[in-house]
Structures are given as C-alpha cells and as structure tokens.
Design an enzyme around this catalytic site. Sequence first.
Site, mmCIF file in Angstrom:
data_model
loop_
_atom_site.group_PDB
_atom_site.id
_atom_site.type_symbol
_atom_site.label_atom_id
_atom_site.label_comp_id
_atom_site.label_asym_id
_atom_site.label_seq_id
_atom_site.Cartn_x
_atom_site.Cartn_y
_atom_site.Cartn_z
ATOM 1 N N CYS A 182 0.807 -1.074 -0.118
ATOM 2 C CA CYS A 182 -0.037 0.260 0.257
ATOM 3 C C CYS A 182 0.705 1.129 0.118
ATOM 4 O O CYS A 182 1.564 1.298 1.303
ATOM 5 C CB CYS A 182 -0.441 -0.116 1.195
ATOM 6 N N GLY A 183 0.799 1.952 -1.137
ATOM 7 C CA GLY A 183 2.050 3.623 -1.083
ATOM 8 C C GLY A 183 1.641 3.858 0.531
ATOM 9 O O GLY A 183 2.044 4.846 0.295
ATOM 10 N N HIS A 184 0.297 4.345 0.371
ATOM 11 C CA HIS A 184 -0.868 5.491 1.412
ATOM 12 C C HIS A 184 0.146 5.207 3.036
ATOM 13 O O HIS A 184 0.831 5.640 3.523
ATOM 14 C CB HIS A 184 -1.374 5.031 1.247
ATOM 15 N N CYS A 185 0.424 3.628 3.174
ATOM 16 C CA CYS A 185 0.629 3.316 4.315
ATOM 17 C C CYS A 185 2.843 3.060 4.411
ATOM 18 O O CYS A 185 2.946 3.746 5.192
ATOM 19 C CB CYS A 185 0.650 1.690 4.235
#
Length: 626
Positions: A155-158
């Site tokens: 996950c990029g946001h993670c």
Amino acid sequence: MHLVEIVPRLPPCPAPLSLRAWPQPQPIPLWPCLIFAPAPGTGAQQPPRGSRSLAVPPRYLPPPPSLGHRHQAALLPTMRLNSLLLLFLLTVRAWALDGEEGGEAEAEAPEEPTPGPPSDELVEEDDILVLTQHNFARALREHRYLLVEFYAPWCGHCRALAPEYTKAASLLKNESSELKLAKVDGPAEKELVEEFGVTGYPDLKFFRDGNRSHPVLFTGPREAEGIVRWLKRRLGPSATRLETEAEAAQLIDSQDIVIIGFFKDLQDEDAAAFLAIAEDAVDLTFGLTDRPELFQKYGLSKDTVVLFKKFDEGRADFPVDEELGLDQADLSHFLVVHSMHLVTEFNSQTSSKIFEVRILNHLLLFINQTLSPHKELLTGFQEAAPLFRGEVLFVVVDVAGENDHVLQYFGMNATDAPTLRFINVETTKKYVPNTGEITAASVTAFCQDVLSGKIKPHLRSQEIPADWDQKPVKVLVGKNFEQVVFDESKKVFVKFYAPWCTHCKEMAQTWEDLAEKYKDHEDIIIAELDSTANELEAFAIRGFPTLKYFPAGPGRKVIEYKSARDLETFSKFLDNDGVLPEPENPEVPLPEAGTNESKGHKDELCEYWGSLAPCLENHLTPLGPP
C-alpha cells in the site's frame, strides 16, 4: 590382529558394532570388504571412519610366529581356505546386518515432535509492536493505551505514513509515555482484519484499557506530532475546566482560536458530546465551564459553545438546541467554518485547511499582490464574503506566487488576472463571470447567479489536433468528443486520463497495444481524452483512469469498464461488444486507491491544491492488492 569389515557410512551402525575414528577421510568402497588391521593398542592406525570392526575368534587366526617356518608353511593352504570361507560368511553377515539396521532405524526413528501453541511473545521494530493474532491479546493486557495500524506491505499510503508513524513511536518512547504504537500486517492477519472491521489500508484504531470490542477510530493528522497530540488528548482532559473570569480571559488570550463550552450541567449529555468533539479537534484549544458569573460575563443565558478568535468578527456563537440537544456533526461543521478567515489566502500552509473545510463552493480571486491596483480589489471581495459564510469559501490566489498549478487547473495564465473563478468541489464544475468588474456588488451578484443556476458551467477544451485520428489511439478533446463518441456506426472505447496520474501512465502501453490490434477494424475506435484540460457537459469524470465504452447503434447506453486492465481482457470485452468479462478472482477487490472509482473527484482537486498529501491523508487503500 583384528579383521575389519568396511561398509558404507549410511545407515549408521547400531550397537554392539562401534564406529572407529580415522585420522584422514578415506574413500569408502560401496561393498563390504575385509582388511587385516593391527590389534588396538599396537600404535598402528585405526580403521577408516565409518568402518565396522568385528572381533574374529582365535581359531581362524594364523598361528603365532613362535611356530617354525615349516609349520607355518603347512598351515598356509588351510589359512587360505579359512580366509575365503570367512570372507564369504562375513560378507553375507554384513548384508544381513544392513537389512536389520534399516528395519531398526525405521522402527526406532523418533516421531515428529508435535508443535506447541504459537508464541505470544511481543516483538518490536523501531519501537513499534509487531502484532499477530497470537500476541494481540497479550499486547492489550500489557499496554493500557495502544494505537494499532493495520497496513498492507504493497500500500502506497501505508509506505507514506511509515516514517511519521515511526517518528511518533520514538517521541512517545522518549517521553516515557504510557501510549504505545503497534502495527498489524493486514493481508497476513486476515482474522484480525475481519474482527476489527478493517475496510482499507492504512486503518488506525485506538485501544484503551484492554477493550477489544470497541476500539476508537483514529481521526487525527497523519504526521508524527499530530499523532502524538491526538493520543495525548485522549489521556488527559480534552478541555480546561474554567472557574474564574481570570482563567477564562487567560485561556482566550493564549491562542488565536479558543472554543469554550458554557453548560449549566457539566454532567449532562451535551457537555459529554462537547468533550468528545474536543478529543478529535487536536489543533484547537478548548475550555469548559458551568460558572454563572462566566455566563453573565459573556452575555449568555443558555448552554452555548462560543468560538473566540483574534480576526474577522472576533466571536461566533453556537447555541445548544434545548429540545434536540447538541448535534456533534453541526457543531463540528460550525467550528471548521468559523475557524477559517472570511477570506483565505491560498498557500502551502492553508491549502489543506481549504480542502478540509467541507464547504463545497469556492470563489477564487486571482490577483497579482505586487500590483497596487490589484490589491485594492481585495476590499470589495472581503465585503461580499460575510453574506456567504458557510456556503461559499472565499479564496485569494496570488498569481505572482508559487501557484502555477492552480492557474493550470483552471486553464489560465498569470496575465488573465485580475479575474474571478467559481468552482463546486463536488461536481468540479467551474464558472466564469460575465463581467470583468470586481466590486462587492459584482462579486455578490456572481455568487448568487451561480448558486441559483442562472450561469452555466464553463467547459474547457483544447483545440482539435491536426493529426488527432492519424495514430492507432485517437485523440479526443472537448470540441470533437460528441462528434466521435456519439457516431452510431462506431464502437468507441475511451480512456479518460490525467497527465500526472501514475496509474494512467502504467496502462498507457497496454492501451497503445489495444489500439494497434484493432486499427484495421473500421467500426472500432480506441481513443483517449485528457480530462484535466477538457471538460464535458454529458458527464463528469470522477477519477483517473476512467474507461467508458460507447456501443454502436441507436438508443445505446454508455458502459463503464471496471474489469482487469490487460490486453487479453480488453480484447474479450470489445469482441463481446461491451459485455464485461467475469473476474478471474472475484474475491480480490479492485485496485488500490489511486485508480478510477477508488479516489473519485478528490484526485483532480489535489491538483488544484497543488499537492496530493492533504488529499491522500483521508484516503484508504482497499484490502486487495493492486
């Protein structure tokens, strides 16, 4: 002398046979053999490693050297015969022992140990607990206040949150705080994801006093200091208890914005609702009082929440409804609206607040702040703002500043200033005034005309490229869109994209390959349209990339494509005239946030604000991998 049998090392020899050490590794024959070796204790070398030694009865040994040579010679034929016989017998015996050993080895092989229960040991990475279904309960028992991040490795946001989360954990550790941060790999711990209702990544939940049933959803800022502030607000009182006029005055003077709840009964539900809001609004300062003299001091006769500020009108009141009580949603909106300036200048510090204020209509004044005639226009702009407080957000954009991205979003140049633009951030529709005059009256009339629907949206369009239809992928703009896609003799498959969209770039080659494959089909058109530079009246594009299929024939309905984005699936879709293929793995949700239907119109607004960071703070990546 001993007679020694040499056999392969495996399988190992059981008792009573013994393994003999050998000084250096020696080749071991693949068959049993006999060698004569000196008896132990004579100082000679021992048999090779892996051999088995057998004590031979004396009657099979040659006579001792004390006998005469004549006797020795007479014994030689007998010795040869005995030796051959002994060789045969021992060879057979060796093979028999090998078979017995194998059987014994199988019979005596220890059973596989039965694994015990998984360990509940708590492990840390960068001061963050790594939790699984096996140690989660222990973490809740040992840590009274626990913030848990459910994340996915892909996950990029993670990944964007990770350094801030680590920094927050370090800050708490340095303060010897009771607060502790933890993380759970969601895809690897599906049981926990299901138990706590995780619907996207990252999802942060706060557990207090070991309460596993009702964790609190984290709603604070996603930077280290903001995470710490949000957590601390839950440990101590969220609002300062005020007893005297001096205490109230000191609190009001301490910050630019201070919110004080005046409640005659601090134990009732309205006061509790006020404190709950104070827990979440970590960037604001709150006070609370029930003192009659403070009600009188600030001219109040009923329960009221008052926002004191050192700008604009200086104060805004939110009376509590005596019958319905305090509505948290209404109070939250009130605080957001009235904590903003009536006119907000757009810059890197205010962009996120402008987006989060949740006022859908924005009126922007583009001026060059280095020019006096432009700055004089601010007076009329500010005079009109109070009439639309809470309905229209008034924003000033300095074209001489670092705001080229805003100009680009609205299709403008710095030379177009001074001018006004109106935008609804829900529909992304934009409006242009009919006059270039900027006064309090003209600004008020423009806003009223837009809100009442008297002015139609302004649709941007690029000019039609001369070679728009010369390549396999046809180039559409606002001016030729309807002519191409509504041609009843054609099947048109359109990709709506943004030049800055990563996912659009990733599928660009596949789209080219699709167009190349069908370039000789006269009734099929593969096209693309830059939605950031071209706007359509027929429908609004909510995210990127969006794929729409326009079938041939009259009375056709537009089909939005939501299946896999590979050449094979695209081809099946076209060959079946817009019938969506069944997903190969229906359990895997659509790609992560950052693609079409996941993000919605907010992505386009992020370009308006100039940075993805403020917008993506509030995004979740769906559970499935991209």
